[in-house]
Design a protein around this motif. Sequence first.
Motif, short mmCIF file in Angstrom:
data_model
loop_
_atom_site.label_atom_id
_atom_site.label_comp_id
_atom_site.label_asym_id
_atom_site.label_seq_id
_atom_site.Cartn_x
_atom_site.Cartn_y
_atom_site.Cartn_z
N PRO A 317 -27.38 64.30 129.68
CA PRO A 317 -26.75 63.54 128.59
C PRO A 317 -26.05 62.28 129.09
O PRO A 317 -25.45 62.27 130.17
CB PRO A 317 -25.76 64.54 127.99
N LYS A 318 -26.11 61.22 128.30
CA LYS A 318 -25.54 59.93 128.69
C LYS A 318 -24.04 60.03 128.97
O LYS A 318 -23.52 59.30 129.82
CB LYS A 318 -25.82 58.91 127.59
N LEU A 319 -23.34 60.92 128.30
CA LEU A 319 -21.90 61.05 128.49
C LEU A 319 -21.54 61.50 129.90
O LEU A 319 -20.38 61.38 130.31
CB LEU A 319 -21.30 62.02 127.47
N MET A 320 -22.50 62.00 130.66
CA MET A 320 -22.25 62.41 132.03
C MET A 320 -22.35 61.24 133.02
O MET A 320 -22.05 61.39 134.20
CB MET A 320 -23.23 63.52 132.45
N CYS A 321 -22.80 60.08 132.55
CA CYS A 321 -22.93 58.91 133.43
C CYS A 321 -21.55 58.33 133.76
O CYS A 321 -20.66 58.28 132.90
CB CYS A 321 -23.79 57.84 132.76
N ASP A 322 -21.40 57.87 134.97
CA ASP A 322 -20.15 57.27 135.44
C ASP A 322 -20.19 55.77 135.16
O ASP A 322 -20.88 55.02 135.85
CB ASP A 322 -19.98 57.54 136.94
N TRP A 323 -19.45 55.32 134.15
CA TRP A 323 -19.47 53.90 133.78
C TRP A 323 -18.85 53.01 134.87
O TRP A 323 -19.16 51.82 134.95
CB TRP A 323 -18.74 53.69 132.45
N LYS A 324 -17.99 53.59 135.70
CA LYS A 324 -17.37 52.80 136.77
C LYS A 324 -18.41 52.31 137.78
O LYS A 324 -18.21 51.30 138.46
CB LYS A 324 -16.30 53.62 137.48
N GLN A 325 -19.52 53.06 137.91
CA GLN A 325 -20.62 52.65 138.79
C GLN A 325 -21.71 51.90 138.03
O GLN A 325 -22.74 51.58 138.60
CB GLN A 325 -21.25 53.87 139.46
N CYS A 326 -21.49 51.65 136.73
CA CYS A 326 -22.52 51.06 135.86
C CYS A 326 -23.78 51.91 135.88
O CYS A 326 -24.91 51.39 135.91
CB CYS A 326 -22.84 49.62 136.28
N MET A 327 -23.59 53.22 135.86
CA MET A 327 -24.70 54.17 135.84
C MET A 327 -25.21 54.30 134.40
O MET A 327 -24.45 54.64 133.49
CB MET A 327 -24.21 55.53 136.35
#
Length: 427
Positions: A317-327
């Motif tokens: 799921p997209k919510l598991m992506c780390d936005w701090k890494q621009c994942m």
Amino acid sequence: MSNRFVRKSHFRHVFGKGAKKENTYFDIKMSCNGDGNHIAANDKYIIFATSGGGGPCCVIPMGKTGRVGVGAPKLNVHSSKTSDFAFSPFKSNVVATASEDCCIGISVLPENPDDFKGEPISSTLLEGHQKKVDFVKWHPCAQGILGSTAHDGMAAIWDVEENKQAYEFDMGASATCLEWNTNGSLATAALGNKKSLIWDPRTSKPAFNFKTGFSNAKNVFHDNLDLFGVGGSKMGCHEYHLYDLKKISEPVCEFEVDDSAGMLLTYYDADTSMLYLGSKGGSQVKYFELTKKKEGEMHKLSLHSMPKGIKGFFFLPKLMCDWKQCMIAKSMMVFNDHVQPVDFIVPRKSSLFAGELYPATYAGAPSLDGASWLGGENKAPILRSMDPKKANEAVGGVKVLSKADLIAENKALKAKIAELEAKLAAK
């Protein structure tokens, strides 16, 4: 002077970053049955089939990397091999399993993954198919609705809360995939007779039944672009075709992917309009950006290469992506003896939240209850922002309690009433 120009895109330089060995799940004995991805996962659990009596599946905690070994806890609710699995999008501890014993298992696991030692909290077998079950897929918006296809060419819709089959549909041939569209009003299956079906699962007639010419095909709804995709093997290579559902007679775009012979693997991220394509036995995952400036276009972005061929892949799921890494995507690549997490990242120097990379995404909350959907109602999925400043905002949706929840709530209320009656009697 040349008139060449570069198409503008936020995702032109996306790259895949595979985890190091110590951050993989290794020393596993996987049993790859059926035409699915051979693995499923969410924020709590990872499940995959293994060898042994009945239809055992290894169930391990998400993030607990390292050696898995033969002592890993196993879920075994079937009498024959397990061919597919799917976690509920609304309850991380509920998993559906498809098996060659013609049954579908619905198992409730502990809320804490470390508490699972092999026995589920509860499990139910859904019976109705006459041959082995190939695919299971949860409805994206309605609580407790599950789709399935079997090797006898029958598709079924199950009301899991009531433990019964709600609808049945004769596809005419066995399926090589099963998918829902964004709001769950339509389902699609690619068939072994080189045709594709699109139908409303609450009716007995297909909306579209057309020949694609693909063997081992995979179908994908690109609802955000009003397109429909079919990929598979044709003339010794993999191709991917885009269709306009208003004119399904011929594709609006044809793209040759590779010359691999294995079954195609597909994942579409509607948030970024990116399509990820791989193949079983292949050592590359290619990704494309889809647009609809004219009729429909596929733009190749790049590829992620691996030293060995993969058996399957699964995107989390997209919510598991780390936005701090621009994942922008988080995946699990399945090999013979290990599973490797691979993250897809947009290179950025800034550590600030990049709103243009993260539109509102699927929230994992039901937008309607199963009875309403079975009655003909449709609703769009509940979305939520990935902006950390909006992390505490309510996402809405409906609160749907299962039978087990209602029984527990009723038991607690009866205990409270008994306690109050005892206090009154004491006076």
